[in-house]
Design an enzyme around this catalytic site. Structure first.
Site, PDB file in Angstrom:
ATOM      1  N   GLY A  55       0.769  -1.240   0.000  1.00 27.33           N
ATOM      2  CA  GLY A  55       0.000   0.000   0.000  1.00 27.33           C
ATOM      3  C   GLY A  55       0.798   1.287   0.000  1.00 27.33           C
ATOM      4  O   GLY A  55       0.317   2.322  -0.463  1.00 27.33           O
ATOM      5  N   ASP A  68       0.716   3.045   4.463  1.00 30.61           N
ATOM      6  CA  ASP A  68      -0.336   3.777   3.762  1.00 30.61           C
ATOM      7  C   ASP A  68      -1.342   4.395   4.723  1.00 30.61           C
ATOM      8  O   ASP A  68      -1.721   5.542   4.571  1.00 30.61           O
ATOM      9  CB  ASP A  68      -1.032   2.870   2.724  1.00 30.61           C
ATOM     10  CG  ASP A  68      -1.493   1.526   3.284  1.00 30.61           C
ATOM     11  OD1 ASP A  68      -1.352   1.299   4.510  1.00 30.61           O
ATOM     12  OD2 ASP A  68      -1.991   0.704   2.502  1.00 30.61           O
ATOM     13  N   ASP A  91      -4.907   2.387  10.898  1.00 30.41           N
ATOM     14  CA  ASP A  91      -6.288   1.999  11.180  1.00 30.41           C
ATOM     15  C   ASP A  91      -6.370   1.620  12.659  1.00 30.41           C
ATOM     16  O   ASP A  91      -6.561   2.489  13.503  1.00 30.41           O
ATOM     17  CB  ASP A  91      -6.663   0.848  10.224  1.00 30.41           C
ATOM     18  CG  ASP A  91      -8.115   0.443  10.321  1.00 30.41           C
ATOM     19  OD1 ASP A  91      -8.947   1.292  10.678  1.00 30.41           O
ATOM     20  OD2 ASP A  91      -8.431  -0.725  10.028  1.00 30.41           O
ATOM     21  N   LYS A 100      -6.949   7.127   9.994  1.00 27.40           N
ATOM     22  CA  LYS A 100      -8.398   6.984  10.120  1.00 27.40           C
ATOM     23  C   LYS A 100      -8.799   7.278  11.554  1.00 27.40           C
ATOM     24  O   LYS A 100      -8.164   6.765  12.483  1.00 27.40           O
ATOM     25  CB  LYS A 100      -8.765   5.539   9.780  1.00 27.40           C
ATOM     26  CG  LYS A 100     -10.018   5.397   8.980  1.00 27.40           C
ATOM     27  CD  LYS A 100     -10.336   3.949   8.754  1.00 27.40           C
ATOM     28  CE  LYS A 100     -10.185   3.562   7.311  1.00 27.40           C
ATOM     29  NZ  LYS A 100     -10.802   2.247   7.030  1.00 27.40           N
ATOM     30  N   PHE A 111     -13.934   3.133   4.032  1.00 29.11           N
ATOM     31  CA  PHE A 111     -12.955   2.302   3.349  1.00 29.11           C
ATOM     32  C   PHE A 111     -12.466   3.030   2.110  1.00 29.11           C
ATOM     33  O   PHE A 111     -13.238   3.331   1.208  1.00 29.11           O
ATOM     34  CB  PHE A 111     -13.543   0.941   2.973  1.00 29.11           C
ATOM     35  CG  PHE A 111     -12.477  -0.008   2.500  1.00 29.11           C
ATOM     36  CD1 PHE A 111     -11.698  -0.718   3.405  1.00 29.11           C
ATOM     37  CD2 PHE A 111     -12.228  -0.160   1.138  1.00 29.11           C
ATOM     38  CE1 PHE A 111     -10.696  -1.562   2.967  1.00 29.11           C
ATOM     39  CE2 PHE A 111     -11.218  -1.011   0.701  1.00 29.11           C
ATOM     40  CZ  PHE A 111     -10.451  -1.708   1.610  1.00 29.11           C
ATOM     41  N   VAL A 112     -11.165   3.311   2.074  1.00 29.21           N
ATOM     42  CA  VAL A 112     -10.618   4.079   0.960  1.00 29.21           C
ATOM     43  C   VAL A 112      -9.709   3.234   0.073  1.00 29.21           C
ATOM     44  O   VAL A 112      -9.114   2.253   0.528  1.00 29.21           O
ATOM     45  CB  VAL A 112      -9.842   5.324   1.464  1.00 29.21           C
ATOM     46  CG1 VAL A 112     -10.782   6.360   2.043  1.00 29.21           C
ATOM     47  CG2 VAL A 112      -8.774   4.935   2.494  1.00 29.21           C
ATOM     48  N   ASP A 133      -5.661  -0.639  -1.843  1.00 36.46           N
ATOM     49  CA  ASP A 133      -6.394  -1.550  -2.726  1.00 36.46           C
ATOM     50  C   ASP A 133      -7.721  -2.024  -2.153  1.00 36.46           C
ATOM     51  O   ASP A 133      -7.986  -1.896  -0.953  1.00 36.46           O
ATOM     52  CB  ASP A 133      -5.557  -2.801  -2.982  1.00 36.46           C
ATOM     53  CG  ASP A 133      -5.561  -3.731  -1.759  1.00 36.46           C
ATOM     54  OD1 ASP A 133      -5.253  -3.248  -0.654  1.00 36.46           O
ATOM     55  OD2 ASP A 133      -5.908  -4.914  -1.913  1.00 36.46           O
ATOM     56  N   ARG A 178      -5.083   0.333  -6.857  1.00 39.29           N
ATOM     57  CA  ARG A 178      -3.865   0.919  -6.284  1.00 39.29           C
ATOM     58  C   ARG A 178      -3.280   2.023  -7.165  1.00 39.29           C
ATOM     59  O   ARG A 178      -2.592   2.909  -6.683  1.00 39.29           O
ATOM     60  CB  ARG A 178      -2.783  -0.162  -6.118  1.00 39.29           C
ATOM     61  CG  ARG A 178      -3.086  -1.222  -5.094  1.00 39.29           C
ATOM     62  CD  ARG A 178      -1.812  -1.989  -4.787  1.00 39.29           C
ATOM     63  NE  ARG A 178      -2.058  -3.269  -4.132  1.00 39.29           N
ATOM     64  CZ  ARG A 178      -2.230  -3.422  -2.819  1.00 39.29           C
ATOM     65  NH1 ARG A 178      -2.204  -2.366  -2.038  1.00 39.29           N
ATOM     66  NH2 ARG A 178      -2.433  -4.606  -2.297  1.00 39.29           N
TER      67      ARG A 178
HETATM   68  P1  5GP Z   1      -3.840  -1.562  11.162  1.00 41.80           P
HETATM   69  O1  5GP Z   1      -2.805  -2.565  11.549  1.00 41.80           O
HETATM   70  O2  5GP Z   1      -3.495  -0.146  11.505  1.00 41.80           O
HETATM   71  O3  5GP Z   1      -5.204  -1.950  11.657  1.00 41.80           O
HETATM   72  O4  5GP Z   1      -4.039  -1.732   9.634  1.00 41.80           O
HETATM   73  C1  5GP Z   1      -3.363  -1.077   8.692  1.00 41.80           C
HETATM   74  C2  5GP Z   1      -3.569  -1.808   7.392  1.00 41.80           C
HETATM   75  O5  5GP Z   1      -4.958  -2.106   7.148  1.00 41.80           O
HETATM   76  C3  5GP Z   1      -3.151  -0.896   6.273  1.00 41.80           C
HETATM   77  O6  5GP Z   1      -1.781  -1.089   5.991  1.00 41.80           O
HETATM   78  C4  5GP Z   1      -4.051  -1.331   5.141  1.00 41.80           C
HETATM   79  O7  5GP Z   1      -3.432  -2.392   4.457  1.00 41.80           O
HETATM   80  C5  5GP Z   1      -5.305  -1.851   5.806  1.00 41.80           C
HETATM   81  N1  5GP Z   1      -6.416  -0.861   5.782  1.00 41.80           N
HETATM   82  C6  5GP Z   1      -6.966  -0.243   6.830  1.00 41.80           C
HETATM   83  N2  5GP Z   1      -7.939   0.603   6.458  1.00 41.80           N
HETATM   84  C7  5GP Z   1      -7.992   0.536   5.099  1.00 41.80           C
HETATM   85  C8  5GP Z   1      -8.797   1.210   4.108  1.00 41.80           C
HETATM   86  O8  5GP Z   1      -9.673   2.060   4.364  1.00 41.80           O
HETATM   87  N3  5GP Z   1      -8.546   0.877   2.813  1.00 41.80           N
HETATM   88  C9  5GP Z   1      -7.602  -0.030   2.455  1.00 41.80           C
HETATM   89  N4  5GP Z   1      -7.453  -0.271   1.163  1.00 41.80           N
HETATM   90  N5  5GP Z   1      -6.824  -0.672   3.371  1.00 41.80           N
HETATM   91  C10 5GP Z   1      -7.021  -0.388   4.681  1.00 41.80           C
HETATM   92 MG    MG Z   2      -0.978  -2.436   4.579  1.00 39.95          MG
END
Ligand code: 5GP
Ligand code: MG
Length: 171
Positions: free
Chosen positions: A40, A96, A99, A127, A148-149, A155, A161
């Site tokens: 990402g 990227d 979350d 986010k 969700f973006v 992706d 992407r």
């Molecule tokens: P975290 O470990 O912070 O929960 O997750 C981060 C990963 O979740 C990011 O690297 C990404 O791959 C995925 N992710 C979280 N939210 C989104 C979203 O809105 N869109 C996309 N495409 N991926 C997301």
């Molecule tokens: Mg990721």
């Protein structure tokens, strides 16, 4: 599926230029290793590094989370085939999107265990209302709502992407 633009190309490029300037000033000619999280962050990586003047290396890691079959615990599996030795290096970890914060927090600990001299973090998107692990990115591009973006590296099923902007995927 339709993608509704949320952050346009110009906004992204202007913000990356600002962040590149801050990074340059913060590291002040100290050699920097940017460790980018696949897949990402690749588009942001390519645009960001061309705006940073000063000694710079790049490395790539892959991090995939797996939800346990019997518990809700998630395990993060790290693949660092394309990450050279980070021991003694000043590392900027680039992802990227922040979350839950699990990916970034786990990778920071991992890089410190590998002996990195310092670890800072940067995310293109942050986010709101989703974070479960307390971690403050040192640099972030944009704060977005809990949607969700896709695009600009992000992706859905490995598609979208290549879009030059970030948008919301509408079902
Ligand atoms: P975290 O470990 O912070 O929960 O997750 C981060 C990963 O979740 C990011 O690297 C990404 O791959 C995925 N992710 C979280 N939210 C989104 C979203 O809105 N869109 C996309 N495409 N991926 C997301
Ligand atoms: Mg990721």
């Amino acid at each position: 599926m339709a993608v509704t633009p949320l952050i346009n190309e110009t906004q992204i490029q202007e913000r990356l230029a600002e962040l590149a300037q801050r990074i340059e000033a913060d590291y002040a000619e100290r050699p920097l290793t940017i460790v980018a999280v696949l897949t990402g962050s690749l588009v942001a990586l390519a645009d960001l590094i061309r705006r940073i003047h000063g000694p710079l290396r790049i490395a790539l890691v892959q991090a995939s989370s797996y939800r346990g079959a019997t518990t809700s615990a998630t395990t993060l599996v790290i693949n660092e085939t394309f990450a050279p030795d980070v021991a003694g290096r000043d590392v900027l970890l680039l992802d990227d999107i922040l979350d839950t914060g699990r990916t970034l927090a786990t990778l920071v600990e991992h890089l410190k265990d590998r002996g990195a001299a310092s670890v800072r973090t940067m995310v293109l998107l942050r986010k709101i209302g989703r974070q479960v692990v307390p971690i403050e990115p040192d640099y972030h591009g944009f704060v977005i709502p809990d949607v969700f973006v896709v695009g600009y590296g992000l992706d859905y099923n490995d598609e979208y992407r290549h879009l030059p902007f970030v948008g919301v995927l509408e079902p």
